[in-house]
Design a protein around this motif. Structure first.
Motif, short mmCIF file in Angstrom:
data_model
loop_
_atom_site.label_atom_id
_atom_site.label_comp_id
_atom_site.label_asym_id
_atom_site.label_seq_id
_atom_site.Cartn_x
_atom_site.Cartn_y
_atom_site.Cartn_z
N THR A 330 0.76 -1.13 0.11
CA THR A 330 0.16 -0.12 -0.13
C THR A 330 0.97 1.27 0.11
OG1 THR A 330 -0.27 -0.27 2.40
CG2 THR A 330 -2.15 -0.90 1.10
N LEU A 333 0.86 2.91 -3.38
CA LEU A 333 -0.47 3.40 -4.03
C LEU A 333 -0.24 4.91 -4.35
CD1 LEU A 333 -3.07 1.47 -1.96
CD2 LEU A 333 -2.20 0.86 -4.31
N PRO A 334 0.19 5.65 -3.63
CA PRO A 334 0.21 7.09 -4.40
C PRO A 334 0.94 7.24 -5.49
CG PRO A 334 0.81 7.14 -1.89
CD PRO A 334 0.67 5.75 -2.33
N LEU A 346 -4.64 -6.04 -4.50
CA LEU A 346 -3.68 -6.57 -3.36
C LEU A 346 -4.29 -7.52 -2.75
CD1 LEU A 346 -2.25 -2.87 -2.69
CD2 LEU A 346 -1.68 -4.47 -4.41
#
Lengths: 402, 402
Positions: A330, A333-334, A346
């Motif tokens: 995660t 993710l950006p 995921l």
């Protein structure tokens, strides 16, 4: 209520499909933290070979009512156990008889050969070590000096498969087979152009639905990337591949999703492997087809009409995230989602080298661009620089793994 | 980890999106059997106005770590409670200040008027009964003999909204307002052509993404059907509607999904209502757009880049299933799914007359056909004959609710 044996990402990805259908899911997971256990409310712990655990998940216990059907996210459930559940009145789909051809590669080759389905040349090796060595060396000699030896049971993702030049290359497997270890088979090393996969679904009433045939790009024996549909595939060959998959599903009286992994050779296809469950080569359908393979599997095992297999875009590319240098996926993710077309999935699994941790999909009208964007996203999730490990799109994308 | 207040279908539909993003969801549900509680593992019970329950879900307790962000599936959370959570260090998105404009229709009208956003003519009614009656009757007289009275708080799906010809029509509301019941406002009865909705998302960094503007077909004050995109809508007006929604989101410093319900009147749009969460008019995005409004809401409240709002087909039609004669909606699945293009989403709720129990979507290139197929599926789920209650597609589908 559908009971599923196995708590990995395949069971996890059934959860959204079940919720949408208003169907309750019960999943037998290996233990705390299992991928599917994170997203399924009713997720008892137990091993898939544990008769009491499988029985409870299928037939119910003090707290649980019986399931309407028992299905699987992997094939590793003992045969006797499946018959026991089925005999107790809960349908097992796919059924034990069909499933055997996915559990045992010798059974699979024998049945496909009986059906007249084109396969690589193959032979079961005797259990006796001396006879096995002689048979293997003769096979290799007859097939150009190399062949592929496989364990009949227990292999996956390239494990239990070895390219050999002679019996000395699999000495310990031959010894193990003699001691009641997995039986061995040998297959010709097919000079394939590329690998394809035909995913179909079949329900007890006999209805069959086929997804477009895809190209499966393997790296180190593991599916790395799926291009849907297979670029440049002759429509007649695509239709033939779908027909072969439908023939197998029907002949084996299979229920649920069947993935047929194929070798494309000069104008023909040979069957490599079968998987009787949603399969990595069908993950693209979650975002790229009207009905995902997970929804389709649930419909099939519940004997509901099958959904449309039409793609929603010209091209969809799925790329696996195999291992990562990150501490949490995660965290990427950006950067990954900065590309608005990227869709991530995921699995909530602990990061280990080479482990399937998730996948990304991108759909669009330009294959090279779609492929580059999907690979870039996967590289970021692996913790690599955006341009590391990216399969640069080429004009002839169909021949990358030739 | 995202904490959500409310355990209805909106929270339920966030679950698949959260699973795909690898994000854990915690949902505060009203009690056993709640729609979202069926599909979310961490689903403590409690009322959305219960300070201890909201606090525990957001800030954690003995068993739970604090959430990364608190969000909502409805606006009915006391203001002070939201400030309390925010002050304790867990971001509340949308924030309490923005949320007030969705909780209180007078606050909403005041803010929109300050922003210069076109709204129906409106006035807040005084709490004093005599003054309220005089003001209401004067408003009605000035606006053609009819108007719409609304309770400022607590209304939804047509509740708390009444068309009146004079103050006598809402005598008990006026009496209640005088006794500290909900304050009242009056609005002109807009002679609209149809109702539209503009759904946008905004994240704390300021990024905004707008979905195509849709037509929302109401029956008995409840959204019955959504046509995406709104058929025949002037592209300039569509762009203007999106711009208005983006302006509101930005001006209110909103985070998450904002649905702006609009009246289309001769070449213009007037804002009817705001919802600061995923909204019924955006359900079509689950199957009809690259990024669903639920994934978009999670991305927005986590301050992740927003996804593509592009539709995956020329037309997508969503039809609500409001009540059913069946004992279980799943009983209709064999008939409903016989149309392979139909995609169902059932909420696992107990059947009650008029209750939103699920929705269906169909995508395709022919609007009339798509609409007929979606309505047929919804009729089957309501337990009606396939041709009961079906909105027969017409050549001019855009004017059905004029």
């Amino acid at each position: 209520m559908v009971a599923v044996v196995g708590g990995g990402q395949l069971a996890r990805m059934m959860a959204p499909a079940a919720a949408e259908l208003g169907v309750t899911l019960r999943v037998l997971v290996e233990g705390a933290g299992a991928s599917a256990g994170q997203v399924v409310v009713d997720a008892p712990h137990g091993a898939s070979a544990d008769a009491a655990a499988v029985s409870a998940v299928a037939l119910g216990d003090a707290e649980r009512r019986p399931a309407d059907v028992l299905t699987f996210e992997h094939e590793h459930v003992p045969h006797a156990l499946l018959h026991q559940v089925s005999d107790a009145g809960v349908p097992v789909r796919p059924g034990p008889h069909a499933l055997e051809a996915a559990q045992d590669k010798i059974v699979m080759r024998r049945r496909l050969t009986e059906l007249g389905v084109a396969c690589p040349a193959w032979a079961a090796l005797p259990r006796d070590p001396e006879a096995a060595r002689a048979a293997l060396d003769a096979f290799v000699a007859a097939h150009g000096g190399a062949a592929v030896v496989k364990t009949a049971r227990g292999g996956y993702d390239g494990k239990g498969v070895r390219v050999v030049r002679g019996s000395a290359d699999v000495g310990e497997w031959i010894a193990s087979a003699a001691l009641d270890g997995p039986a061995l088979l040998v297959e010709e090393k097919v000079p394939f152009v590329r690998e394809l996969a035909a995913v179909v679904a079949r329900r007890p009433s006999g209805e069959v639905a086929a997804y477009p045939v895809v190209e499966s790009v393997q790296r180190d024996g593991v599916c790395a990337e799926v291009l849907a549909p297979a670029p440049g595939l002759d429509p007649a060959l695509a239709a033939h591949a779908q027909a072969v998959a439908e023939q197998i599903a029907t002949a084996l009286d299979l229920t649920g999703v069947l993935a047929v992994e194929l070798f494309e050779v000069d104008g023909a296809v040979l069957v490599n492997e079968l998987a009787m469950r949603p399969h990595n080569s069908g993950h693209w359908t979650i975002t790229g087809a009207v009905t995902s393979q997970f929804a389709q599997h649930l419909r099939a095992v519940l004997d509901l009409p099958l959904g449309s297999t039409s793609p929603v875009a010209r091209w969809t590319v799925m790329v696996n995230v195999l291992g990562s240098r990150l501490t949490a996926l995660t965290d990427a993710l950006p950067d990954v989602l900065a590309d608005p077309a990227v869709q991530v999935n995921l699995y909530g699994k602990e990061i280990r080298p080479g482990r399937k941790l998730g996948h990304v999909t991108v759909s669009g009208s330009d294959l090279a661009e779609v492929r580059a964007r999907a690979n870039r996203a996967a590289a970021l999730l692996r913790g690599e620089d955006a341009d590391d490990g990216v399969a640069a799109p080429t004009a002839d994308a169909t021949r990358r793994n030739a």
